[in-house]
Design a protein around this motif. Structure first.
Motif, PDB file in Angstrom:
ATOM      1  N   ILE A   1      18.549  29.111  54.902  1.00 36.80           N
ATOM      2  CA  ILE A   1      20.419  28.412  54.855  1.00 36.80           C
ATOM      3  C   ILE A   1      21.559  28.261  54.469  1.00 36.80           C
ATOM      4  N   LYS A   2      21.416  27.947  52.736  1.00 39.94           N
ATOM      5  CA  LYS A   2      22.213  28.045  52.404  1.00 39.94           C
ATOM      6  C   LYS A   2      23.000  29.297  51.966  1.00 39.94           C
ATOM      7  N   THR A   3      22.909  30.326  51.961  1.00 38.25           N
ATOM      8  CA  THR A   3      23.176  31.316  51.492  1.00 38.25           C
ATOM      9  C   THR A   3      24.059  31.659  53.312  1.00 38.25           C
ATOM     10  N   ASP A   4      23.242  31.498  54.520  1.00 36.62           N
ATOM     11  CA  ASP A   4      24.077  31.529  55.742  1.00 36.62           C
ATOM     12  C   ASP A   4      25.179  30.769  55.213  1.00 36.62           C
TER      13      ASP A   4
ATOM     14  N   ARG B   1      22.368  30.097  63.686  1.00 39.73           N
ATOM     15  CA  ARG B   1      20.768  30.624  63.061  1.00 39.73           C
ATOM     16  C   ARG B   1      20.622  29.725  61.814  1.00 39.73           C
ATOM     17  N   SER B   2      21.715  29.028  61.159  1.00 43.35           N
ATOM     18  CA  SER B   2      21.456  28.104  59.867  1.00 43.35           C
ATOM     19  C   SER B   2      20.626  27.296  60.800  1.00 43.35           C
ATOM     20  N   ARG B   3      21.679  26.534  61.869  1.00 37.57           N
ATOM     21  CA  ARG B   3      21.179  24.609  62.408  1.00 37.57           C
ATOM     22  C   ARG B   3      19.998  25.140  62.356  1.00 37.57           C
ATOM     23  N   ASP B   4      19.153  26.068  63.707  1.00 34.63           N
ATOM     24  CA  ASP B   4      18.296  26.773  63.862  1.00 34.63           C
ATOM     25  C   ASP B   4      17.049  26.390  63.113  1.00 34.63           C
ATOM     26  N   ALA B   5      17.242  27.208  61.765  1.00 31.85           N
ATOM     27  CA  ALA B   5      16.812  26.484  60.917  1.00 31.85           C
ATOM     28  C   ALA B   5      16.335  25.757  59.574  1.00 31.85           C
TER      29      ALA B   5
ATOM     30  N   GLN C   1       5.763  24.816  54.224  1.00 28.30           N
ATOM     31  CA  GLN C   1       7.211  25.171  54.144  1.00 28.30           C
ATOM     32  C   GLN C   1       7.635  26.574  52.983  1.00 28.30           C
ATOM     33  N   THR C   2       7.872  27.661  53.122  1.00 30.59           N
ATOM     34  CA  THR C   2       8.412  28.350  52.002  1.00 30.59           C
ATOM     35  C   THR C   2      10.160  28.397  51.753  1.00 30.59           C
ATOM     36  N   PRO C   3       9.792  27.908  50.627  1.00 34.25           N
ATOM     37  CA  PRO C   3      11.623  27.993  50.103  1.00 34.25           C
ATOM     38  C   PRO C   3      12.322  28.704  50.839  1.00 34.25           C
ATOM     39  N   GLU C   4      12.351  30.210  50.581  1.00 36.54           N
ATOM     40  CA  GLU C   4      13.044  31.222  51.455  1.00 36.54           C
ATOM     41  C   GLU C   4      13.797  30.559  52.313  1.00 36.54           C
TER      42      GLU C   4
END
Length: 239
Positions: free
Chosen positions: A68-71, A38-42, A60-63
């Motif tokens: 990604i950082k959270t994952d 999921r992180s790679r795709d994001a 591009q939303t900062p969320e």
């Protein structure tokens, strides 16, 4: 003995409760791989938007980058759990196998984190460059405004000088006219006195004519002074 070791390894890898809040080593590994995917795709989505928009990330939303950082943080935590469970495996072959798997997940997570950090650096650099461009543009506009004010002031000073020169010329012309009128009046007065003396008029009549002449002179000088005062007032008003 070997059968007991294999049973314990199986329990840690995919069976019962081997740490991590009741999760097995295999379950933790699968969760880490899902988060990694999921992180790679994001991250790929973020980079596509970055390059396709030419650096304009307003859409591009900062969320997304925050998720990604959270994952990645969660993946690192899972890797710590898997490393601890690996150490509990009784079989060396199983420990080595899982150790390589955990190392692969850790390296992949570290690579994604580096890519995300580079993205943040590029975004920060673009923000600073945009701010500098805005400041330079504002400074250029300010300098242009100041130059325009100087031009207007120069034009106003030129207009005042032109007005003053025109008033001076008008004053000289008025003085010349008044002087010419005074000379003509004096000549006429002298001729009248000669005529009167010739016809033998009395001294009282002559004195009356002289008083009238003095009154005419006062009127003349008063007119000159009034004219000069008006010219001076107009000149002061146009400055």
């Amino acid at each position: 003995m070997e059968s007991a070791s294999a049973t314990a390894a199986t329990a840690l890898e995919g069976g019962g409760g081997g740490g991590g809040g009741g999760n097995t080593l295999s379950e933790i590994y699968q969760n880490a791989k899902k988060l990694q995917l999921r992180s790679r795709d994001a991250l790929e989505r973020v980079e596509r938007v970055e390059y396709s928009s030419g650096g304009n990330l307003e859409s591009q939303t900062p969320e997304l980058s925050a998720s990604i950082k959270t994952d990645l943080t969660q993946i690192q935590s899972l890797c710590v759990q898997m490393d601890r469970l690996c150490r509990s495996l009784p079989s060396k072959s199983h420990r080595d196998l899982w150790k390589r798997k955990v190392e692969q997940v850790t390296e992949e997570a570290e690579s994604l984190k580096q890519s995300l950090d580079k993205y943040f650096l590029r975004n920060q650099k673009r923000t600073m460059e945009a701010k500098e461009r805005a400041e330079l543009l504002g400074r250029a506009n300010g300098e242009s405004h100041i130059l325009r004010i100087f031009d207007e002031e120069a034009q106003a000073r030129q207009s005042v000088r032109s007005s003053a020169r025109m008033l001076e010329e008008a004053s000289l012309t008025g003085e010349a006219i008044l002087s010419a009128m005074s000379g003509s009046r004096n000549n006429a007065h002298r001729k009248a006195l000669d005529v009167l003396n010739t016809v033998g008029l009395s001294n009282s009549v002559l004195r009356l004519i002289e008083r009238r002449h003095r009154v005419d002179n006062w009127i003349k000088y008063a007119g000159m002074i009034l004219t000069l005062a008006i010219v001076f007032i107009i000149w002061r008003w146009t400055r």
